[in-house]
Design an enzyme around this catalytic site. Structure first.
Site: not given
Ligand code: DX5
Ligand code: ZN
Length: 217
Positions: A7, A32, A34, A36, A65, A67, A136, A174
């Site tokens: 990620s 990956h 993320d 947000m 991903h 969010m 998650m 994740d």
């Molecule tokens: C959290 C993300 C993850 C995050 C995971 O909301 O969706 O993808 O990067 O990070 P670690 O592996 O540090 O928990």
């Molecule tokens: Zn993620």
């Protein structure tokens, strides 16, 4: 075959090309990404422009991903930017089946993510429209959080649902994954493992990725 998905949330964007090259050389399967929006989750990251720029740096599968609230408004933009897998949150999407079908119609794989408090059962009626389920194992929003053990039961439930309804669907986990729990996640049925802080926070991210893969296999 276990897939490792570093990620980039925990990567250093001042040297992002180098960070991507390191995990690519170490055998990463997916990148990956993320996304947000500061509404679905309290944090803000990046949108299609940045993903489009990153696309020029790597041929790896881009695993986006989302969010974000109302993801249906943005899936076309993320596909255009180069996302190969587009995962939306069950909790963020009123017309889930329609949006999953639309993602597929764009030529991307359609993923659906579940917050820790959302039951696996909520996916029963969209299994034919899903290419990836993301369980998650932390509440989304930040890297570096602790793994919530309830995720192991949910992975087992999701694996049973996948085996019964759509065996080619992938099962991704994740949040909070590291050396101490990667094997348990795989044993519970996950085949795509997202890892952020434990890879990019390591002194040698490539070596850490390889060590994690060895523990998973
Ligand atoms: C959290 C993300 C993850 C995050 C995971 O909301 O969706 O993808 O990067 O990070 P670690 O592996 O540090 O928990
Ligand atoms: Zn993620």
């Amino acid at each position: 075959m276990i897939k490792i998905a570093p990620s980039l949330l925990s990567a250093d964007f001042s040297k992002i090309a180098e960070q991507i090259a390191v995990v690519e050389r170490a055998g990463a399967d997916y990148l990956h990404l993320d996304v947000m929006d500061g509404r679905f989750v309290p944090n803000i990251t990046w949108g299609p422009k940045i993903i489009g720029d990153l696309r020029k740096l790597s041929p790896l599968t881009f695993d986006a991903h989302l969010m974000i609230v109302e993801p249906e408004r943005y899936v076309d933009d993320f596909r255009e930017a180069g996302a190969d897998v587009i995962t939306i949150h069950e909790e963020a999407c009123v017309h889930l089946q329609r949006t999953l079908a639309h993602i597929r119609s764009l030529g991307a794989k359609a993923g659906v993510a579940l917050n820790p408090s959302t039951p696996v059962d909520s996916l029963q009626d969209v299994m034919a429209d899903v290419d990836l389920i993301l369980v998650m194992s932390v509440n989304p929003g930040f890297g570096g959080q602790s793994f919530l053990p309830v995720a192991l039961r949910k992975l087992r439930e999701a694996r049973a649902l996948i085996d019964a309804e759509n065996p080619s669907c992938e099962l991704e986990v994740d949040g909070g994954i590291g050396r101490e729990n990667i094997r348990a996640a795989v044993d519970a049925g996950a085949n795509v493992i997202v890892i952020g802080s434990k890879i990019f926070g390591a002194k040698d991210p490539g070596a850490e990725l390889r060590a994690l893969r060895a523990l998973a296999s």
